[in-house]
Design a protein around this motif. Sequence first.
Motif, PDB file in Angstrom:
ATOM      1  N   ASN A  10       0.989  -1.350   0.012  1.00 36.95           N
ATOM      2  CA  ASN A  10      -0.018   0.241  -0.155  1.00 36.95           C
ATOM      3  C   ASN A  10       0.918   1.384  -0.008  1.00 36.95           C
ATOM      4  N   VAL A  11       0.324   2.325  -0.708  1.00 37.17           N
ATOM      5  CA  VAL A  11       1.166   3.438  -0.775  1.00 37.17           C
ATOM      6  C   VAL A  11       0.238   4.584  -0.564  1.00 37.17           C
ATOM      7  N   PHE A  12       0.408   5.460   0.505  1.00 42.42           N
ATOM      8  CA  PHE A  12      -0.170   6.693   0.723  1.00 42.42           C
ATOM      9  C   PHE A  12       0.661   7.975   0.697  1.00 42.42           C
ATOM     10  N   SER A  13      -0.007   9.164   0.309  1.00 38.92           N
ATOM     11  CA  SER A  13       0.979  10.319   0.841  1.00 38.92           C
ATOM     12  C   SER A  13       0.777  10.336   2.304  1.00 38.92           C
ATOM     13  N   LYS A  68      -2.232  11.849   7.558  1.00 44.51           N
ATOM     14  CA  LYS A  68      -2.373  12.746   8.458  1.00 44.51           C
ATOM     15  C   LYS A  68      -3.952  13.238   8.698  1.00 44.51           C
ATOM     16  N   LYS A  69      -4.481  13.119   7.308  1.00 42.95           N
ATOM     17  CA  LYS A  69      -6.010  13.823   7.160  1.00 42.95           C
ATOM     18  C   LYS A  69      -6.852  12.661   7.804  1.00 42.95           C
ATOM     19  N   ILE A  70      -6.600  11.327   7.654  1.00 42.45           N
ATOM     20  CA  ILE A  70      -7.708  10.477   7.904  1.00 42.45           C
ATOM     21  C   ILE A  70      -7.252  10.009   9.548  1.00 42.45           C
ATOM     22  N   GLY A  71      -5.987  10.265  10.068  1.00 46.57           N
ATOM     23  CA  GLY A  71      -5.485   9.931  11.133  1.00 46.57           C
ATOM     24  C   GLY A  71      -4.632   8.858  11.233  1.00 46.57           C
ATOM     25  N   ALA A  72      -3.709   8.824  12.071  1.00 44.89           N
ATOM     26  CA  ALA A  72      -2.414   7.644  12.156  1.00 44.89           C
ATOM     27  C   ALA A  72      -3.176   6.326  12.365  1.00 44.89           C
ATOM     28  N   GLU A  73      -4.425   6.265  12.858  1.00 45.43           N
ATOM     29  CA  GLU A  73      -5.105   4.975  13.187  1.00 45.43           C
ATOM     30  C   GLU A  73      -5.745   4.566  11.913  1.00 45.43           C
ATOM     31  N   LEU A  74      -4.989   4.028  10.668  1.00 51.17           N
ATOM     32  CA  LEU A  74      -5.178   4.060   9.592  1.00 51.17           C
ATOM     33  C   LEU A  74      -6.264   2.585   9.413  1.00 51.17           C
ATOM     34  N   LEU A  75      -5.904   1.707  10.337  1.00 50.31           N
ATOM     35  CA  LEU A  75      -6.636   0.270  10.244  1.00 50.31           C
ATOM     36  C   LEU A  75      -7.153   0.359  11.636  1.00 50.31           C
ATOM     37  N   PHE A 131     -12.909   4.360  -1.083  1.00 54.43           N
ATOM     38  CA  PHE A 131     -13.690   4.171  -2.389  1.00 54.43           C
ATOM     39  C   PHE A 131     -15.089   4.838  -2.120  1.00 54.43           C
ATOM     40  N   TYR A 132     -15.665   4.482  -0.963  1.00 57.17           N
ATOM     41  CA  TYR A 132     -16.958   5.029  -0.743  1.00 57.17           C
ATOM     42  C   TYR A 132     -17.322   6.115   0.115  1.00 57.17           C
ATOM     43  N   GLN A 133     -16.422   6.442   0.666  1.00 55.31           N
ATOM     44  CA  GLN A 133     -16.568   7.566   1.811  1.00 55.31           C
ATOM     45  C   GLN A 133     -15.386   8.641   1.561  1.00 55.31           C
ATOM     46  N   ILE A 134     -14.264   8.204   1.779  1.00 56.09           N
ATOM     47  CA  ILE A 134     -13.082   9.558   1.677  1.00 56.09           C
ATOM     48  C   ILE A 134     -12.968   9.909   0.165  1.00 56.09           C
TER      49      ILE A 134
END
Length: 306
Positions: A224-227, A232-239, A257-260
């Motif tokens: 997985n690759v994220f900026s 930071k925008k969605i929070g470090a609690e990614l999972l 896909f369906y919310q963010i």
Amino acid sequence: MTNDLDELFISKDSNSIKSFLDSFTSVEDIIKWSRNRPRAQTNIHVIDGDPGVAVVIPTADIKGKYANEARKIFDGLSIVFVESRGQYFNFAHSVNMGIREALKLDPEWIVVSNDDMVMIDKSDVLVRELEKVKGVEVVFTPQSDYHSIPVYVCKLISHMLYSVYAGISYNPLELRYIFYLSNIRRRFGIRYDIIGDIGKIGIEKKLKLTCRKIYKIVNGASFNVFSSSFVKKIGAELLDETYINGHEDVDLYFRIFYQIKPKFGEINYKIGDIIRGSLERDLVISLKNDIINLSYFNYKFHTLLK
């Protein structure tokens, strides 16, 4: 009671399936049990490298063959190994711990990778490809057997029919417990199941035989690759750590896909997979695990899944 449930959960005796699942009267009971389970000890090991790309890698053994190979694959990049193992190992927890550590390095990109990967392209290819994408938040690489794969969230036509399909295709224990599992799925409100196109077997047409409605996503899965700005925008609690080593990645990409709905990008960086090389798969435990995780997924997204 919690310890008894934990022992039933990790038991490889097929008789433990009913004993374990019958211990819960509702999805809320499942969620409470899962969230109250202890977390395995984690040890963070940081390898200095290119500060622009930080690679988070959960691993059972920092000195093991998979971790050693991962060092070669991501040579020159910043690597955050999260070492953890045992019956309370939680993949989501390890990833979240690693991401918090990776953010301290202030990278432009955060990669979350399984440790059981195979080198195809060298790490400098990854760096060069990422330099080409601007303003992108979520990056996909070419589809492999176990990353950037299509995943289908399917509303079942029949619990019984699906149990037959799953028993033939994935887990023969589904057939042994077909009537019981059909009732369990109804009891815990499992209307939607999750099926990944692992190994590029092309299952989308087959799913139309068992599913009434299908939500399709692309799942980063093992790579997985994220900026960092996205993280930071969605929070470090990614999972979501309520899941127990299954479907936490589907949860993430379903939200994506369906919310963010971030800006997606693609890069031409190739890496191979050793599917479930480092995480033991036992059919009895996996069946219990799937019911737990699917129950929570359906509960969590019940307002979105129509």
